[in-house]
Design a protein around this motif. Sequence first.
Motif, PDB file in Angstrom:
ATOM      1  N   ALA A  74       0.835  -1.201   0.000  1.00 21.78           N
ATOM      2  CA  ALA A  74       0.000   0.000   0.000  1.00 21.78           C
ATOM      3  C   ALA A  74       0.874   1.256   0.000  1.00 21.78           C
ATOM      4  O   ALA A  74       0.630   2.199  -0.754  1.00 21.78           O
ATOM      5  N   ASP A  75       1.916   1.263   0.842  1.00 26.60           N
ATOM      6  CA  ASP A  75       2.808   2.425   0.852  1.00 26.60           C
ATOM      7  C   ASP A  75       3.595   2.534  -0.451  1.00 26.60           C
ATOM      8  O   ASP A  75       3.857   3.630  -0.938  1.00 26.60           O
ATOM      9  N   ARG A 103       2.592   1.603  -3.442  1.00 29.18           N
ATOM     10  CA  ARG A 103       1.685   2.140  -4.462  1.00 29.18           C
ATOM     11  C   ARG A 103       1.387   3.612  -4.246  1.00 29.18           C
ATOM     12  O   ARG A 103       0.996   4.310  -5.167  1.00 29.18           O
ATOM     13  N   HIS A 104       1.537   4.072  -3.011  1.00 26.78           N
ATOM     14  CA  HIS A 104       1.125   5.437  -2.680  1.00 26.78           C
ATOM     15  C   HIS A 104       2.170   6.468  -3.098  1.00 26.78           C
ATOM     16  O   HIS A 104       2.074   7.631  -2.743  1.00 26.78           O
ATOM     17  N   ILE A 121       6.488   3.743  -5.756  1.00 24.02           N
ATOM     18  CA  ILE A 121       6.503   2.866  -6.925  1.00 24.02           C
ATOM     19  C   ILE A 121       6.970   3.623  -8.172  1.00 24.02           C
ATOM     20  O   ILE A 121       7.467   3.023  -9.124  1.00 24.02           O
TER      21      ILE A 121
END
Lengths: 344, 344
Positions: B234-235, B237-238, B241
């Motif tokens: 999640a981090d 992708r936030h 990435i």
Amino acid sequence: MAREIAEQPAALARTLQALRPQRAELQKLAADRRVVLFVARGSSDNAAIYGRYLLEVHAGRASGLAAPSVATHYQASIDLSEALVVCVSQSGETEEIVETQAWAAGRGARTVAVTNDGASSLANAADVALVTQAGTELAVPATKSYTAQLAAMAVLAGSLAPEPDALDADLDRVPDEADRLISARAGVDAAAEKLASTAEALVSGRGIAFGTALEAALKLEETCLRPVRGLSYADLRHGPIAVVDSDHVALLVSASDGPMVPGMTDLAHDLRRRGAAATIGIGGDNGFADAVDIAVPGPDLPELVAPLALIVPAQLIVETLARQLGLNPDAPRGLSKVTQTDPA
Amino acid sequence: MAREIAEQPAALARTLQALRPQRAELQKLAADRRVVLFVARGSSDNAAIYGRYLLEVHAGRASGLAAPSVATHYQASIDLSEALVVCVSQSGETEEIVETQAWAAGRGARTVAVTNDGASSLANAADVALVTQAGTELAVPATKSYTAQLAAMAVLAGSLAPEPDALDADLDRVPDEADRLISARAGVDAAAEKLASTAEALVSGRGIAFGTALEAALKLEETCLRPVRGLSYADLRHGPIAVVDSDHVALLVSASDGPMVPGMTDLAHDLRRRGAAATIGIGGDNGFADAVDIAVPGPDLPELVAPLALIVPAQLIVETLARQLGLNPDAPRGLSKVTQTDPA
């Protein structure tokens, strides 16, 4: 991004003014709550880290960061009837944050939303909404929305402290200090040039300024496409410091006073001994400035409120570096403004 | 390091056997405690992250990670009379952990020490000591002491769950699964070779296996002197990435079942689309193995207990890579066994 960096003094002043009248409401909401939990991602998470330290150190209220997946993926059944859950999202629409807020409310939590959009899902569902006054933010990397969140954290933590107005005089000086740093740009170009010349970077800070270090690392990573690690100096010393060599530039972030300055200064000396390509120091005191290769002045503010302006030189460095690298700081590759963390 | 990796099946079995009889004591200690807080650094911190998820997801008990500096540097005055504070340190002598434990006890917390030395300062001062049975660990990078800590976390979380023996049958299979992975070494050499050929690495996982991903990243960093970032997907992708390019190898860690497998599989596909040099996947299901370039089999264990053996292939990769790079995996540059996080 440059324009929105420059809008921060006004955004900070507006946000402080807008949120202070909500103190009594926050006190009432949190009166019987023993623990404060933050839910956030990305820059909002870094703002929450400041909120967490400020709540514990200044307000004496146990506080921590929730793991959203416990709600969104595991639907854990946890009693939150003594928790105040604070969800932080610029847009107020990041799905996992909205979902985690609903989960927390369903398990007895009282909820506070910190968002820049008073009409958002997050604000609508919260018991109290702290609506930051950053105005519309067009650049993808958060700048004024992030510092406005920090202002909200200061109001929240202040509200729960024994003397709710203890930070007010210092907070009132924040907009001018931010403005001064934006105009001066002292050390910014030298720091960006040094970062442009090396492949590896790490960012460190600790305690009240730890979130500032993580935010500087995140901005470098997502805006300048540099693989950067952000670490507390304690975690850095506990292992990862072994990788530091002449390919590494270290960006160290410190308030000008408080219990972290000696450790940050010692870290700067240590990194030099280990052969780091360069150390860039934002903030700190004179001893810290002497210990780093490039000293970038920070705000003249006490540690507890310093983060609201300490990030400004880091933002200027990131914006300058992105342009030097031929990148568009307003729209970094592969990012969008409202982030979803799971595939649709 | 190789020898101590191989000692893990026995260390895990001994630790589970030694600690299970302490369940009643733990239940009594935690009966009126609404929140569990972990205090740790380095590999112990990664074990604590597993403990935290397991407590919330399996035992339904609110849990989080304390920030040691709140105790050691700010001496914050926080009411911990409803908290169980769990301090994790292999040596039981890391100063900031010992100091934070004393601070917590002074503020009303009940304390549990998880340490490999029953005669250590941490064990002596705790209300209950969970003494792991890893035996003496000579290599600096933690291996068997780390997995023994995970066993202690499983016993702790199990004790506070509605059915304290619910995980027992699966835990009893852990030593054999670890043993099988150590003998098979499937995919390990190919993964190490791929990591040796690229400059940048990132490691991702989420939820119950998130601590495993962070531990794999830490071991790569401190043992192979690779700058590595460990991030939840999640981090990742936030924002971060965005940096992934053909210089990057991604090491993805997943249990074979549970709600994180689809997201980890999707991440593998996404990283390939973004042009990552390679994706290495440890564990997961068949779909996950198909989505990565190099599939390294994990244990045949359900998600809740998988971390106890899922780290084994990562340890083997790290040990192999260190030797390929001409480094000594037992004594990495610039590290010592008992770490202090502040200058003396």
